[in-house]
Design a protein around this motif. Structure first.
Motif, mmCIF file in Angstrom:
data_model
loop_
_atom_site.group_PDB
_atom_site.id
_atom_site.type_symbol
_atom_site.label_atom_id
_atom_site.label_comp_id
_atom_site.label_asym_id
_atom_site.label_seq_id
_atom_site.Cartn_x
_atom_site.Cartn_y
_atom_site.Cartn_z
ATOM 1 N N THR A 35 0.827 -1.215 0.000
ATOM 2 C CA THR A 35 0.000 0.000 0.000
ATOM 3 C C THR A 35 0.859 1.262 0.000
ATOM 4 O OG1 THR A 35 -1.812 -1.111 1.106
ATOM 5 C CG2 THR A 35 -1.757 1.272 1.286
ATOM 6 N N HIS A 36 1.951 1.225 0.771
ATOM 7 C CA HIS A 36 2.856 2.379 0.802
ATOM 8 C C HIS A 36 3.460 2.605 -0.577
ATOM 9 C CE1 HIS A 36 6.267 4.915 2.189
ATOM 10 N NE2 HIS A 36 5.379 5.307 3.076
ATOM 11 N N THR A 37 3.831 1.521 -1.242
ATOM 12 C CA THR A 37 4.341 1.625 -2.607
ATOM 13 C C THR A 37 3.301 2.327 -3.481
ATOM 14 O OG1 THR A 37 5.415 -0.511 -2.258
ATOM 15 C CG2 THR A 37 5.315 0.307 -4.525
ATOM 16 N N GLY A 38 2.044 1.910 -3.320
ATOM 17 C CA GLY A 38 0.962 2.526 -4.075
ATOM 18 C C GLY A 38 0.834 4.010 -3.773
ATOM 19 N N LYS A 39 0.891 4.353 -2.476
ATOM 20 C CA LYS A 39 0.761 5.755 -2.073
ATOM 21 C C LYS A 39 1.825 6.620 -2.717
ATOM 22 C CE LYS A 39 -1.182 5.463 2.564
ATOM 23 N NZ LYS A 39 -0.841 5.563 3.996
ATOM 24 N N MET A 40 3.073 6.113 -2.684
ATOM 25 C CA MET A 40 4.195 6.890 -3.226
ATOM 26 C C MET A 40 4.002 7.117 -4.726
ATOM 27 S SD MET A 40 6.380 7.357 -0.754
ATOM 28 C CE MET A 40 7.985 7.540 -1.515
ATOM 29 N N LEU A 41 3.603 6.051 -5.397
ATOM 30 C CA LEU A 41 3.461 6.128 -6.849
ATOM 31 C C LEU A 41 2.288 7.025 -7.219
ATOM 32 C CD1 LEU A 41 5.127 4.825 -8.969
ATOM 33 C CD2 LEU A 41 3.431 3.005 -9.159
ATOM 34 N N TYR A 42 1.244 6.909 -6.448
ATOM 35 C CA TYR A 42 0.037 7.693 -6.669
ATOM 36 C C TYR A 42 0.336 9.176 -6.454
ATOM 37 C CZ TYR A 42 -4.522 9.478 -4.970
ATOM 38 O OH TYR A 42 -5.647 10.206 -4.713
ATOM 39 N N ALA A 43 1.157 9.466 -5.433
ATOM 40 C CA ALA A 43 1.472 10.856 -5.121
ATOM 41 C C ALA A 43 2.280 11.498 -6.241
ATOM 42 C CB ALA A 43 2.240 10.936 -3.808
ATOM 43 N N SER A 44 3.039 10.697 -6.976
ATOM 44 C CA SER A 44 3.863 11.309 -8.013
ATOM 45 C C SER A 44 3.232 11.205 -9.399
ATOM 46 C CB SER A 44 5.260 10.666 -8.017
ATOM 47 O OG SER A 44 5.148 9.289 -8.220
ATOM 48 N N THR A 45 2.221 10.342 -9.567
ATOM 49 C CA THR A 45 1.630 10.182 -10.904
ATOM 50 C C THR A 45 0.157 10.546 -10.974
ATOM 51 O OG1 THR A 45 0.968 7.893 -10.517
ATOM 52 C CG2 THR A 45 3.189 8.257 -11.374
ATOM 53 N N TYR A 46 -0.524 10.575 -9.842
ATOM 54 C CA TYR A 46 -1.970 10.848 -9.759
ATOM 55 C C TYR A 46 -2.797 9.844 -10.550
ATOM 56 C CZ TYR A 46 0.583 15.097 -8.839
ATOM 57 O OH TYR A 46 1.511 15.978 -8.400
ATOM 58 N N GLU A 47 -2.224 8.692 -10.875
ATOM 59 C CA GLU A 47 -2.974 7.678 -11.616
ATOM 60 C C GLU A 47 -3.727 6.797 -10.629
ATOM 61 O OE1 GLU A 47 -3.609 7.407 -14.619
ATOM 62 O OE2 GLU A 47 -2.110 8.624 -15.663
ATOM 63 N N ALA A 48 -4.781 7.373 -10.038
ATOM 64 C CA ALA A 48 -5.471 6.667 -8.955
ATOM 65 C C ALA A 48 -5.945 5.281 -9.392
ATOM 66 C CB ALA A 48 -6.657 7.495 -8.470
ATOM 67 N N VAL A 49 -6.666 5.227 -10.478
ATOM 68 C CA VAL A 49 -7.281 3.957 -10.875
ATOM 69 C C VAL A 49 -6.232 2.912 -11.212
ATOM 70 C CG1 VAL A 49 -8.731 2.835 -12.574
ATOM 71 C CG2 VAL A 49 -9.382 5.060 -11.661
ATOM 72 N N TRP A 50 -5.238 3.295 -11.972
ATOM 73 C CA TRP A 50 -4.234 2.314 -12.388
ATOM 74 C C TRP A 50 -3.389 1.841 -11.218
ATOM 75 C CZ3 TRP A 50 -4.120 -0.437 -16.643
ATOM 76 C CH2 TRP A 50 -4.891 0.013 -17.734
#
Ligand code: ATP
Ligand code: MG
Lengths: 258, 240, 238
Positions: free
Chosen positions: C193-208
């Protein structure tokens, strides 16, 4: 198993399509009467919750309310995670955000920014008894703490890229990064100057201190809106200009930073 | 061999045993009869302390079973018990059901325990069922395994609590036959039962219990042919 | 080289892949597969260690809960009530920032394992207790009437039967635990989940990003439930 994988792929594709469909076109232009504003309300002194009343208060909150007053629109604050702000803008869940957000090229690809309303910079904070950390270079090989999605975190990752021995711990809220520093789990916190100064002043004057110079001083806060939402952008910029002209901005600045 | 003195047992406010006194001799077969709820099971279970009596004493060969410092786990090895619902161990084969006690409690070697168990299973007529799980046995077969399991500890006395009450009628006979065999070999037995025929034929003495009291005792012919207590008379008139 | 697909399926499939490759979110997910993998591995590691701690604590607490010794009973009840009665998220923060530092200097991963293990132990305790109590009373009586001590009866008779009863709810608990480890991202444990959070914070690709995270979690929980089914079947045939 192969069939299963392809099925998985198709499901993911379908979800992707839905997402694309979800970010549909802009609504018809009508006079704006209300702004739904997103903010991560755990970032004192820019935004926080009043312990006694439960209201959202802080520099950003005063600014956006003043803009609302100046432009005759209602302002509704919606509290959310910092990392959720831009997706919420993209989905149209909020009209704009005010959340001590630095204007960066990366973010500007996803959203449009208003004029800058605050000049900021990053500062390093360390435990009160720490010696030998002054500059970004000194952070190499250390344990660094920052908030997920902030430019402070980006700065930490940049240090880590130069020296892989560096460890970066990231948190949903900056408060947890400071707690990690206090309990000795991190050597330094890299974060916004104003926030760090406020935190040390109010919470940890004897436990933590700021060191070195402010860096990335070209850091400016802006209010993001959905890409192409010219109406909201114009409203924010006009309002900002008004409160700067009539002295309201200066009052608010003095209230929170002096 | 077994002496019971002034045994009292209550469950909360309900007084189930109201002072039982009796003695049972070696090689004696005592059948306990009486209406449902009269305390027969409780009496039997107080003897090996599956239930703790509030008052009174039980002695086995002069040793006080009810003493607070009695080594109850050793004493229980000398009193085999057979339950109405068999209570076989479902996760063990019939052979393991029988050998578990000797191996785990007496520390007997497996080979020796197996030998004894096979002999006992043959004795109860189940020599060919040693590797079967209880789930695959009929009620009568289960109860015979349960008897073999109790015998494997080489007890001095066997306690039976309505061993045939939950069996289909056609299986009652095979279990009673095994018990009869045991009685003829000289095993000391206390049998709570509704099988009046068995009590009359095999029992040396019959106890009639009602409302927690040992109302009448005597030889089978005394009890069945000439009951003196009106309660005994009315009970027997209903069941015979 | 059609991997068992028909020609039409194959062509259609490659067409979909080409289309996907044009989508930014898909690229983000594909480029970060190793990161997701590392995150998932850490999630699995935390889950496994927490299960071990949870099983040991759960067994002890279950026995404590059934103990007639007042002190032991009270301690077990307090432990179970506290960890079942408060949110795991709060326990993680409290343990990591508040309590564990008083005792020793734990890494976030260690703290995560301790918090999840303690929490899981409380649930395991209730599962084990229910399992033991579901074994027919007559079993204990038969064992004791042979002359077994309470302990011998527990080990030889009650536990083996309770074991079969508790397998399904235990597997369920492990699946819940695996999912709940997502909460330790709050203390900067770089799990899935943390990996997801970090990636989401830098890409804003919520769904993917979150879609991919879901898929990884699903694969792990599915594997766990398959393992559970297999164990159940193995036990059933015994
Ligand atoms: N564990 C228990 N808790 C409370 N009451 C009990 C318990 N065991 C037995 N009793 C009660 O004690 C009384 C005597 O029970 P007991 O089983 O000894 O009778 P019984 O003569 O064996 O009857 P049955 O022929 O039906 O087996 C009954 O009223 C029963 O409800
Ligand atoms: Mg009875």
């Amino acid at each position: 198993m192969k069939k299963f994988l392809s099925l998985l792929l198709i499901v993911m594709l379908a979800i992707g399509m839905l997402a694309v469909a979800g970010c549909g076109g802009n609504e018809e232009e009508t006079a704006i009467t209300k702004l739904v504003v997103g903010s991560e309300t755990a970032y004192a002194p820019f935004e926080m919750v009043d312990e006694n009343t439960g209201d959202y208060i802080g520099f950003d909150m005063d600014i956006i309310k003043a803009i609302g007053d100046a432009m005759g629109v209602e302002v509704e604050i919606r509290s959310m995670e910092f990392t959720a702000l831009i997706p919420a803008l993209q989905n149209g869940q909020i009209d704009c955000a005010i959340s001590a957000m630095s204007i960066t090229e990366e973010r500007a690809q996803s959203v449009d920014f208003s004029d800058s309303y605050f000049d900021a910079g990053l500062i390093i904070a360390v435990a009160a008894d720490t010696k030998g950390i002054e500059t970004l270079d000194d952070l190499k090989g250390k344990v660094l703490a920052a908030q997920i999605g902030t430019i402070g975190a980006d700065a930490c990752v940049a240090v880590q890229t130069e020296d892989p021995a560096t460890e970066v711990k990231t948190y949903d809220h900056v408060g947890e990064a400071f707690m990690e520093l206090e309990k000795g789990g991190a050597d330094a916190v890299v974060n916004d100057l104003a926030v760090t100064a406020y935190y040390i002043k109010t919470e940890a004057s004897d436990k933590a201190k700021m060191v070195g110079e402010v860096f990335q001083a070209d850091d400016h806060y802006g209010m993001p809106v959905q890409k192409g939402d010219a109406a909201t952008l114009a409203l924010l910029n006009e309002g900002l200009a008004k409160i700067k002209a009539d002295g309201t901005y200066d009052e608010i600045y003095t209230k929170w930073f002096e | 061999m077994i002496v019971v003195k002034n045994l009292h047992k209550s469950f909360g406010k309900l007084e189930v045993l109201k002072g039982i006194d009796c003695h049972i001799d070696q090689k004696e077969v005592v059948c306990v009869i009486g209406p449902s709820g009269s305390g027969k099971s409780t009496f039997l279970r107080c003897i090996n302390r599956l239930e703790e009596a509030q008052q009174g004493q039980v002695f086995l060969d002069g040793e006080e079973v009810t003493a607070p410092n009695a080594d109850i786990n050793r004493i229980r090895q000398e009193m085999g018990m057979v339950f109405q619902l068999f209570n076989l161990f479902p996760h063990k084969t019939t052979l393991e059901n029988v050998t578990l006690g000797p191996i785990k409690i007496k520390g007997m070697r497996k080979e020796e325990a197996d030998d004894i168990a096979i002999k006992l299973l043959r004795k109860v007529g189940l020599g060919d069922k040693d590797h079967v799980f209880p789930g695959q046995l009929s009620g009568g077969q289960k109860q015979r395994v349960a008897i073999a399991r109790a015998l494997a500890m080489q007890p001095k006395v066997m306690l039976f609590d309505e061993p045939t009450s939950s069996l289909d009628p056609e299986m009652v006979g095979e279990v009673l036959e095994v018990m009869k065999g045991l009685a003829y070999e000289g095993m000391t037995m206390i049998v709570v039962t509704h099988e009046m025929g068995f009590a009359r034929e095999v029992g040396h003495r019959v106890f009639f219990m009602d409302e927690g009291i040992l109302m009448e005792e005597g030889t089978p012919s005394q009890i069945f042919d000439n009951p003196r207590n009106p309660r005994t008379q009315s009970f027997l008139s209903k069941v015979l | 080289m059609n991997f068992g697909f028909t020609n039409t399926e194959w062509i259609f499939g490659t067409m979909i892949l080409d289309k996907l490759n044009e989508i930014h979110g898909f690229q983000v997910v594909v480029n970060n597969l190793p990161n997701f993998g590392m995150g998932a591995l850490l999630t699995l590691e935390i889950t496994v260690f927490s299960i071990v701690i949870g099983m040991v604590l759960g067994l002890l607490a279950a026995l404590g809960r059934m103990s007639k010794v007042k002190v032991i009973n009270s301690i077990a009840v307090a432990y179970i009530d506290f960890f079942r009665g408060t949110p795991l998220f709060v326990q993680i923060l409290l343990l990591y920032f508040g309590i564990i530092p008083l005792i020793f200097d734990a890494t976030p991963v260690q703290a995560a394992i301790i918090a999840c293990g303690l929490n899981s132990g409380a649930y395991v305790a209730e599962i084990v207790r229910a399992g033991i109590q579901a074994v027919d009373r007559g079993q204990m009586e038969a064992a004791r009437s042979l002359g077994m001590t309470q302990g011998q009866a527990m080990i030889n008779i009650i536990f083996p039967q309770a074991f079969k009863i508790v397998i399904p709810p235990l597997i369920n608990e492990f699946i819940m635990l695996l999912k709940d480890t997502s909460l330790v991202s709050a203390i900067s444990v770089p799990e899935l989940t943390h990996t997801g959070k970090m990636l989401y914070a830098s890409t804003y690709e919520a769904v993917w990003v979150w879609g991919a995270v879901c898929v990884f979690y699903f694969i792990m929980t599915k594997a766990l439930s398959i393992l559970g089914d297999w164990t159940e079947r193995r036990l059933a045939t015994e």
